[in-house]
Design a protein around this motif. Structure first.
Motif, PDB file in Angstrom:
ATOM      1  N   ARG A  85     -51.749  10.269 -48.542  1.00 54.39           N
ATOM      2  CA  ARG A  85     -51.091  10.246 -47.234  1.00 54.39           C
ATOM      3  C   ARG A  85     -51.962   9.714 -46.109  1.00 54.39           C
ATOM      4  NH1 ARG A  85     -52.390  15.096 -48.840  1.00 54.39           N
ATOM      5  NH2 ARG A  85     -53.588  16.496 -47.513  1.00 54.39           N
ATOM      6  N   ASP A  86     -53.303   9.884 -46.199  1.00 55.97           N
ATOM      7  CA  ASP A  86     -54.167   9.428 -45.112  1.00 55.97           C
ATOM      8  C   ASP A  86     -55.615   9.360 -45.582  1.00 55.97           C
ATOM      9  OD1 ASP A  86     -55.131  12.067 -45.136  1.00 55.97           O
ATOM     10  OD2 ASP A  86     -53.921  12.655 -43.416  1.00 55.97           O
ATOM     11  N   GLU A  87     -56.497   8.945 -44.677  1.00 59.21           N
ATOM     12  CA  GLU A  87     -57.912   8.788 -45.020  1.00 59.21           C
ATOM     13  C   GLU A  87     -58.555  10.112 -45.407  1.00 59.21           C
ATOM     14  OE1 GLU A  87     -62.114   7.254 -43.088  1.00 59.21           O
ATOM     15  OE2 GLU A  87     -60.248   6.659 -42.134  1.00 59.21           O
ATOM     16  N   ALA A  88     -58.204  11.199 -44.724  1.00 60.45           N
ATOM     17  CA  ALA A  88     -58.789  12.507 -45.050  1.00 60.45           C
ATOM     18  C   ALA A  88     -58.438  12.906 -46.483  1.00 60.45           C
ATOM     19  CB  ALA A  88     -58.313  13.570 -44.066  1.00 60.45           C
ATOM     20  N   ALA A  89     -57.199  12.639 -46.880  1.00 55.82           N
ATOM     21  CA  ALA A  89     -56.798  12.946 -48.260  1.00 55.82           C
ATOM     22  C   ALA A  89     -57.579  12.092 -49.247  1.00 55.82           C
ATOM     23  CB  ALA A  89     -55.293  12.729 -48.440  1.00 55.82           C
ATOM     24  N   ALA A  90     -57.843  10.844 -48.882  1.00 61.62           N
ATOM     25  CA  ALA A  90     -58.603   9.952 -49.762  1.00 61.62           C
ATOM     26  C   ALA A  90     -60.033  10.455 -49.928  1.00 61.62           C
ATOM     27  CB  ALA A  90     -58.599   8.530 -49.203  1.00 61.62           C
ATOM     28  N   VAL A  91     -60.652  10.895 -48.838  1.00 63.35           N
ATOM     29  CA  VAL A  91     -62.023  11.406 -48.908  1.00 63.35           C
ATOM     30  C   VAL A  91     -62.050  12.705 -49.718  1.00 63.35           C
ATOM     31  CG1 VAL A  91     -63.975  12.296 -47.564  1.00 63.35           C
ATOM     32  CG2 VAL A  91     -62.747  10.254 -46.797  1.00 63.35           C
ATOM     33  N   GLY A  92     -61.063  13.573 -49.541  1.00 60.41           N
ATOM     34  CA  GLY A  92     -60.960  14.795 -50.340  1.00 60.41           C
ATOM     35  C   GLY A  92     -60.801  14.479 -51.820  1.00 60.41           C
ATOM     36  N   TYR A  93     -59.973  13.479 -52.126  1.00 63.13           N
ATOM     37  CA  TYR A  93     -59.798  13.047 -53.510  1.00 63.13           C
ATOM     38  C   TYR A  93     -61.130  12.575 -54.082  1.00 63.13           C
ATOM     39  CZ  TYR A  93     -58.397  10.290 -57.541  1.00 63.13           C
ATOM     40  OH  TYR A  93     -58.288   9.796 -58.815  1.00 63.13           O
ATOM     41  N   LEU A  94     -61.863  11.755 -53.309  1.00 66.62           N
ATOM     42  CA  LEU A  94     -63.162  11.253 -53.776  1.00 66.62           C
ATOM     43  C   LEU A  94     -64.129  12.392 -54.061  1.00 66.62           C
ATOM     44  CD1 LEU A  94     -63.893   8.200 -51.447  1.00 66.62           C
ATOM     45  CD2 LEU A  94     -63.631   8.165 -53.938  1.00 66.62           C
ATOM     46  N   ARG A  95     -64.220  13.345 -53.130  1.00 63.90           N
ATOM     47  CA  ARG A  95     -65.156  14.455 -53.291  1.00 63.90           C
ATOM     48  C   ARG A  95     -64.821  15.250 -54.556  1.00 63.90           C
ATOM     49  NH1 ARG A  95     -64.200  17.284 -48.795  1.00 63.90           N
ATOM     50  NH2 ARG A  95     -65.544  16.022 -47.505  1.00 63.90           N
ATOM     51  N   ALA A  96     -63.538  15.563 -54.741  1.00 66.05           N
ATOM     52  CA  ALA A  96     -63.125  16.312 -55.938  1.00 66.05           C
ATOM     53  C   ALA A  96     -63.411  15.500 -57.201  1.00 66.05           C
ATOM     54  CB  ALA A  96     -61.649  16.678 -55.848  1.00 66.05           C
ATOM     55  N   ALA A  97     -63.160  14.197 -57.149  1.00 63.13           N
ATOM     56  CA  ALA A  97     -63.404  13.344 -58.325  1.00 63.13           C
ATOM     57  C   ALA A  97     -64.898  13.281 -58.649  1.00 63.13           C
ATOM     58  CB  ALA A  97     -62.852  11.943 -58.081  1.00 63.13           C
ATOM     59  N   VAL A  98     -65.744  13.242 -57.627  1.00 55.56           N
ATOM     60  CA  VAL A  98     -67.195  13.218 -57.854  1.00 55.56           C
ATOM     61  C   VAL A  98     -67.659  14.544 -58.464  1.00 55.56           C
ATOM     62  CG1 VAL A  98     -69.448  13.163 -56.684  1.00 55.56           C
ATOM     63  CG2 VAL A  98     -67.719  11.439 -56.156  1.00 55.56           C
ATOM     64  N   VAL A  99     -67.156  15.662 -57.936  1.00 54.43           N
ATOM     65  CA  VAL A  99     -67.517  16.976 -58.484  1.00 54.43           C
ATOM     66  C   VAL A  99     -67.059  17.073 -59.943  1.00 54.43           C
ATOM     67  CG1 VAL A  99     -67.063  19.453 -58.347  1.00 54.43           C
ATOM     68  CG2 VAL A  99     -67.601  18.177 -56.276  1.00 54.43           C
ATOM     69  N   ASN A 100     -65.819  16.700 -60.215  1.00 52.89           N
ATOM     70  CA  ASN A 100     -65.303  16.784 -61.584  1.00 52.89           C
ATOM     71  C   ASN A 100     -66.023  15.821 -62.522  1.00 52.89           C
ATOM     72  OD1 ASN A 100     -63.478  18.830 -61.001  1.00 52.89           O
ATOM     73  ND2 ASN A 100     -61.878  17.382 -60.417  1.00 52.89           N
ATOM     74  N   GLY A 101     -66.312  14.611 -62.044  1.00 51.52           N
ATOM     75  CA  GLY A 101     -67.062  13.651 -62.861  1.00 51.52           C
ATOM     76  C   GLY A 101     -68.463  14.151 -63.163  1.00 51.52           C
ATOM     77  N   SER A 102     -69.089  14.776 -62.185  1.00 54.96           N
ATOM     78  CA  SER A 102     -70.431  15.341 -62.387  1.00 54.96           C
ATOM     79  C   SER A 102     -70.392  16.468 -63.405  1.00 54.96           C
ATOM     80  CB  SER A 102     -71.004  15.846 -61.056  1.00 54.96           C
ATOM     81  OG  SER A 102     -71.154  14.787 -60.149  1.00 54.96           O
TER      82      SER A 102
END
Length: 198
Positions: A85-102
């Protein structure tokens, strides 16, 4: 009482070190285009890639692996771009993806170590270490000795600047577990740092 003071000192040391790293990685994002066009994935990559790499490096303790984790996170963001929906959601998605990938990397390492002798991975970039004082380096080394979940919670709290609720959302654990995990992690950092934290 002495244990509480040591925990407080360890917490302060972790906060100072990870805040220092956060300030080294922070820069102002580029303003939106003058024509009012929405920001692109390339804009987000330019503005957030370095910070996400540092987050992953603190979690997996290996620069090259961290870069791979972040690349995968951005590839996933690209696949889901139209649904955000917006940039904040994109950054939240990235952070969660980095944590899960790690987390996935750490699980694979644990499995691999069952079959080969463990080795010490200490490939943080020379640049990042050169910018830290000896005291800050000791804190980063102490963080490296923590179990993955404890390290994750402290890194997200002090480097990521996230609240308990945000950490709970990003990691999929309850707020109470976040709080107790942070407390145990700070106890462990205080023990590892020993006389330096007293």
């Amino acid at each position: 009482m002495d244990g509480e003071r040591a925990d407080d000192r360890a917490g302060n040391a972790v906060e100072m070190t990870l805040s220092r790293l956060r300030s080294l990685d922070s820069h102002q994002p580029a303003p939106p285009p003058a024509d009012g066009a929405p920001r692109t994935l390339a804009d987000l990559y330019r503005d957030h890639q370095m910070r996400m790499v540092r987050l992953a490096t603190l979690l997996v303790d290996d620069q090259a692996t961290a870069e791979d984790v972040v690349q995968e996170a951005f590839a996933g963001l690209h696949r889901h771009w139209s649904g955000l929906r917006d940039e904040a959601a994109a950054v939240g998605y990235l952070r969660a993806a980095v944590v899960n990938g790690s987390r996935s990397v750490l699980r694979r390492r644990r499995t691999a170590r069952e079959y080969v002798p463990p080795h010490q991975v200490n490939a943080r970039s020379a640049e990042s270490l050169a910018m830290l004082s000896a005291e800050h380096q000791a804190v980063v080394d102490a963080l490296s000795s923590l179990p993955p979940r404890q390290r994750e919670v402290l890194v997200l709290r002090y480097y990521g600047g996230m609240s308990e609720a945000e950490i709970a959302d990003a990691t999929g654990i309850s707020r109470g577990t976040v709080k107790s995990t942070a407390s145990r992690a700070l106890d462990a950092v205080a023990r590892v740092m020993g006389p330096r934290s007293r």
